[in-house]
Design a protein around this motif. Structure first.
Motif, short mmCIF file in Angstrom:
data_model
loop_
_atom_site.label_atom_id
_atom_site.label_comp_id
_atom_site.label_asym_id
_atom_site.label_seq_id
_atom_site.Cartn_x
_atom_site.Cartn_y
_atom_site.Cartn_z
N LEU A 75 -70.99 -40.52 14.05
CA LEU A 75 -72.43 -40.29 14.24
C LEU A 75 -73.20 -40.68 12.97
CD1 LEU A 75 -72.50 -36.82 16.08
CD2 LEU A 75 -72.82 -39.08 17.08
N VAL A 76 -72.60 -40.44 11.80
CA VAL A 76 -73.22 -40.84 10.53
C VAL A 76 -73.36 -42.36 10.48
CG1 VAL A 76 -72.86 -41.00 8.03
CG2 VAL A 76 -72.51 -38.81 9.20
N SER A 77 -72.28 -43.07 10.86
CA SER A 77 -72.31 -44.54 10.82
C SER A 77 -73.31 -45.12 11.82
CB SER A 77 -70.92 -45.11 11.10
OG SER A 77 -70.52 -44.84 12.43
N GLU A 78 -73.59 -44.38 12.88
CA GLU A 78 -74.55 -44.82 13.90
C GLU A 78 -75.98 -44.38 13.58
OE1 GLU A 78 -72.91 -43.09 17.40
OE2 GLU A 78 -71.38 -44.65 17.67
N GLY A 79 -76.15 -43.70 12.46
CA GLY A 79 -77.48 -43.25 12.06
C GLY A 79 -77.98 -42.03 12.81
N LEU A 80 -77.06 -41.30 13.48
CA LEU A 80 -77.46 -40.15 14.29
C LEU A 80 -77.22 -38.82 13.59
CD1 LEU A 80 -75.99 -41.36 17.71
CD2 LEU A 80 -78.37 -41.48 16.96
N TYR A 81 -76.60 -38.87 12.41
CA TYR A 81 -76.32 -37.64 11.67
C TYR A 81 -76.46 -37.92 10.18
CZ TYR A 81 -74.45 -32.89 11.70
OH TYR A 81 -74.32 -31.52 11.63
N ARG A 82 -77.01 -36.96 9.46
CA ARG A 82 -77.24 -37.13 8.02
C ARG A 82 -75.91 -37.13 7.28
NH1 ARG A 82 -82.67 -35.37 6.04
NH2 ARG A 82 -81.59 -35.38 4.04
N ASP A 83 -75.70 -38.16 6.45
CA ASP A 83 -74.45 -38.22 5.70
C ASP A 83 -74.37 -37.11 4.66
OD1 ASP A 83 -76.45 -39.28 4.15
OD2 ASP A 83 -75.30 -40.99 3.42
N ASP A 84 -75.51 -36.75 4.04
CA ASP A 84 -75.48 -35.69 3.02
C ASP A 84 -75.11 -34.34 3.63
OD1 ASP A 84 -77.87 -35.62 4.40
OD2 ASP A 84 -79.16 -35.74 2.63
N LEU A 85 -75.57 -34.07 4.86
CA LEU A 85 -75.18 -32.82 5.53
C LEU A 85 -73.70 -32.85 5.90
CD1 LEU A 85 -75.77 -30.07 6.75
CD2 LEU A 85 -76.53 -31.21 8.85
N TYR A 86 -73.24 -34.00 6.40
CA TYR A 86 -71.83 -34.14 6.77
C TYR A 86 -70.92 -33.78 5.59
CZ TYR A 86 -67.31 -36.30 7.55
OH TYR A 86 -65.96 -36.52 7.63
N TYR A 87 -71.21 -34.35 4.42
CA TYR A 87 -70.36 -34.10 3.26
C TYR A 87 -70.51 -32.67 2.75
CZ TYR A 87 -69.35 -39.06 3.34
OH TYR A 87 -68.93 -40.30 3.73
N ARG A 88 -71.68 -32.08 2.96
CA ARG A 88 -71.88 -30.69 2.57
C ARG A 88 -71.08 -29.75 3.48
NH1 ARG A 88 -73.28 -28.04 -1.86
NH2 ARG A 88 -74.83 -29.67 -2.27
N LEU A 89 -70.95 -30.11 4.75
CA LEU A 89 -70.19 -29.29 5.70
C LEU A 89 -68.68 -29.51 5.56
CD1 LEU A 89 -72.31 -29.85 8.95
CD2 LEU A 89 -72.13 -27.71 7.67
N ASN A 90 -68.29 -30.74 5.30
CA ASN A 90 -66.88 -31.12 5.33
C ASN A 90 -66.17 -30.87 4.00
OD1 ASN A 90 -64.76 -32.20 6.92
ND2 ASN A 90 -64.89 -34.12 5.78
N VAL A 91 -66.45 -29.71 3.40
CA VAL A 91 -65.81 -29.36 2.12
C VAL A 91 -64.34 -29.04 2.36
CG1 VAL A 91 -65.83 -27.79 0.15
CG2 VAL A 91 -67.99 -28.51 1.19
N ILE A 92 -64.10 -28.14 3.32
CA ILE A 92 -62.72 -27.82 3.70
C ILE A 92 -62.56 -28.14 5.19
CG2 ILE A 92 -60.96 -26.01 3.90
CD1 ILE A 92 -62.35 -24.56 1.62
N PRO A 93 -61.97 -29.29 5.51
CA PRO A 93 -61.82 -29.66 6.92
C PRO A 93 -60.56 -29.06 7.54
CG PRO A 93 -61.14 -31.48 5.51
CD PRO A 93 -61.55 -30.36 4.60
#
Length: 603
Positions: A420-438
């Motif tokens: 979704l980030v690569s498609e411009g549908l999701y913020r990359d900064d939020l993704y990395y903030r959420l994906n601290v412990i996957p």
């Protein structure tokens, strides 16, 4: 007795004006009692008259249920016999039956009194007739819709009557989490009033007991109640309702039981069902991260148990005695989600409660908030959530006062956020903030060695709940359950167990004929295999899976190469096109990965 069409007279009057203007001829609609229900032109002032003396053709159509087209009335035998023939000014007529419930309940008559127009009608009959037929169908559909609504209304009345006479408190919520119905016992128990119909009910915490019931904390109009209840989802079976909450009494003060259980067991991480290597790894990771305050992102297909893992993290951590608040970001409308998350102050917006509202973040302060379906957040809320995660502060809607947050955030999604980030549908900064412990939860088909343990967990649960003595589940049933591909994962497995438990007879044995129809059909399809061979080896091809593709070759001879290619692409569409998936597919097909790539490139 009034005819069916008579009940829809006002509705019919709208339609006949449209037909008359489109076809440029007069229209009359007559019911099965030969009463004119509606008319245009010369018939407009003759509505509700009986046409028995001038309706030979109408009587014929009502009797035969077949349409009649008379382009020259003076030469038609039925018209000649009519007592009104001498005075009749009609030159041509098209009559089509209106049918409902296998009966002819009336007719539409398209009439012309113009001699010259007869020729025009004759030349256009191929378009006139289908148009009138469609109008008849629309009238029939309107009647059916009315009857269905009337039937549903009666059922709902009876439903309300039943729940008002059971000895339990019952609340019904609509899809906006508003109280849609509340029975008398619940009104008395919660000290509410009927005036609170339409008021939002928030479930602010929910824990499960070992007996399958839930300890729910609810908020109605700023008042909180703790109840031991069962929540039954009813949407989309009753579209106006979302869920029904059934409870016996209000627990004024509640002490949580020592062992809380949400099927996997969340008090002790070792009680999470699953001894496969991948589940052992996840449990080990939960043990290590549960004391941390870092944000966790749980990914996995729907039904894999993401919320249960989130609860396990909460129960294992140092916030276990603090709130665990879960919210499904996809289940709440966009315009309400922000106020659900952050709350609002009095007068924040039109329609806001006079007392304001506490949001989920504020309820979860000092504890854990679980944001399920995080991939469905709008860009606006993504930006706001990012700021909250970064600053650990937020303000209620309509307020400038910042509230400090000491909170652990766990998010979950079944979507590929990076895609979704690569498609411009999701913020990359939020993704990395959420994906601290996957944490990635595998689908059930990738941890089949856990299926038997899950079966052994669900069986006693439904044996008690349904009061059924279960003595044995046949080995063939377990084998079929273990080898099924489980698109709905653990949720589907639990539903399958509950379904079979409902079918157990006095012998207390579960047999293969009790399996859900989806599983039975899966094995029926799986048995439709043919072996396709070429110089490089043989493939087992499931003809059922590629039936729709083969249909494209109807009347032609399909080559073995094409058949192989169709099947391989079907498998890739079904299971994914990653390198890992391709290796698995190649292995199961009995060919090397290089051979699979070569067959794809030959396309």
């Amino acid at each position: 007795m009034e005819s069916r069409l008579k009940q829809f007279q006002s509705y019919i009057e709208k339609y006949i004006e449209i037909i008359a203007s489109v076809l440029n001829i007069d229209i009359e609609i007559v019911d099965d009692k030969l009463i004119r229900i509606g008319g245009t032109g010369i018939y407009k002032n003759k509505v509700n008259e009986n046409v028995i003396t001038e309706g030979n053709i109408y009587s014929e159509v009502l009797e035969t249920s077949k349409e009649v087209v008379v382009l020259d009335i003076e030469k038609n035998s039925s018209c000649v016999e009519c007592s009104n023939f001498e005075q009749c000014i009609n030159k041509s007529i098209i009559v089509v039956p209106i049918k409902y419930d296998n009966q002819t309940i009336g007719v539409v008559g398209a009439v012309s009194t113009d001699i010259e127009k007869k020729k025009h009608i004759k030349s256009k009959i191929d378009s006139y007739l289908p148009f009138i037929e469609n109008i008849c169908d629309l009238i029939s559909m309107k009647i059916e819709e009315h009857e269905v609504n009337k039937d549903n209304s009666k059922k709902m009345q009876m439903f309300h009557e039943v729940i008002n006479n059971v000895e339990k408190s019952i609340l019904i919520l609509d899809t906006q989490h508003k109280i849609s119905y509340i029975n008398d016992i619940a009104i008395k128990c919660l000290k509410l009033s009927n005036n609170q119909i339409g008021e939002v009910l928030n479930i602010i915490n929910c824990e499960s007991y070992t007996n399958g019931k839930e300890l729910i904390t609810i908020n109605i109009g700023g008042n909180q109640y703790k109840i031991t209840a069962k929540t039954i989802p009813v949407y989309p079976y009753i579209k106006s309702y979302d869920k029904i909450i059934i409870f016996d009494k209000v627990n004024e003060q509640v002490e949580l039981p020592q062992n809380i259980n949400t099927n996997w067991g969340i008090n002790n991480i070792e009680s999470i069902v699953g001894n496969s290597y991948v589940m052992q790894s996840i449990k080990h990771r939960i043990k290590k991260l549960s004391k941390s305050n870092s944000t966790v992102l749980i990914t996995g297909e729907s039904g894999t148990g993401k919320e249960l893992i989130a609860r396990a993290i909460h129960a294992e951590g140092n916030r276990r005695n603090k709130p665990f608040i879960a919210i499904n970001c996809a289940a709440i409308p966009e315009n309400l989600l922000e106020s659900e998350l952050f709350g609002y102050v009095k007068g924040a917006f039109s329609g806001a409660s006079n007392s304001g509202k506490i949001g989920k973040f504020e309820f979860a302060n000092m504890g854990v908030i679980f944001l399920d379906e995080i991939g469905d957040l709008s860009f606006h809320l993504q930006a706001k959530l990012l700021r909250v995660l970064q600053e650990r502060k937020f303000a209620r809607i309509g307020s400038n006062k910042l509230i400090d947050l000491d909170i652990k955030v766990i998010a979950a999604t079944n979507k590929d956020l990076l895609k979704l980030v690569s498609e411009g549908l999701y913020r990359d900064d939020l993704y990395y903030r959420l994906n601290v412990i996957p944490i990635n939860l595998p689908p059930l088909r990738e941890r089949k060695e856990d299926i038997k343990d899950l079966i052994n967990m669900f069986m006693p649960k439904y044996s008690v709940e349904l009061n059924i003595n279960l003595y044995k589940i046949e080995d063939s049933v377990i084998k079929m359950l273990e080898n099924y591909y489980w698109p709905g994962n653990i949720r589907e497995l639990e539903n399958a167990i509950e379904y079979m438990m409902n079918l157990v007879g006095e012998d207390g044995i579960i047999t293969t004929d009790m399996l859900p129809i989806d599983i039975i059909n899966y094995y029926k399809k799986k048995n439709m295999l043919v072996q396709v061979c070429d110089d490089e080896g043989c493939l087992d091809v499931n003809l059922q899976e590629i039936d729709d593709e083969i249909m494209k070759y109807e009347g032609k001879i399909i080559s073995i190469k094409d058949l192989e290619l169709i099947y391989i692409n079907k498998l890739l569409d079904k299971y994914g096109r990653t390198t890992k998936t391709k290796k698995e597919i190649a292995k199961k097909l009995g060919i090397g990965l290089a051979t699979l790539y070569r067959k794809l490139e030959e396309n």
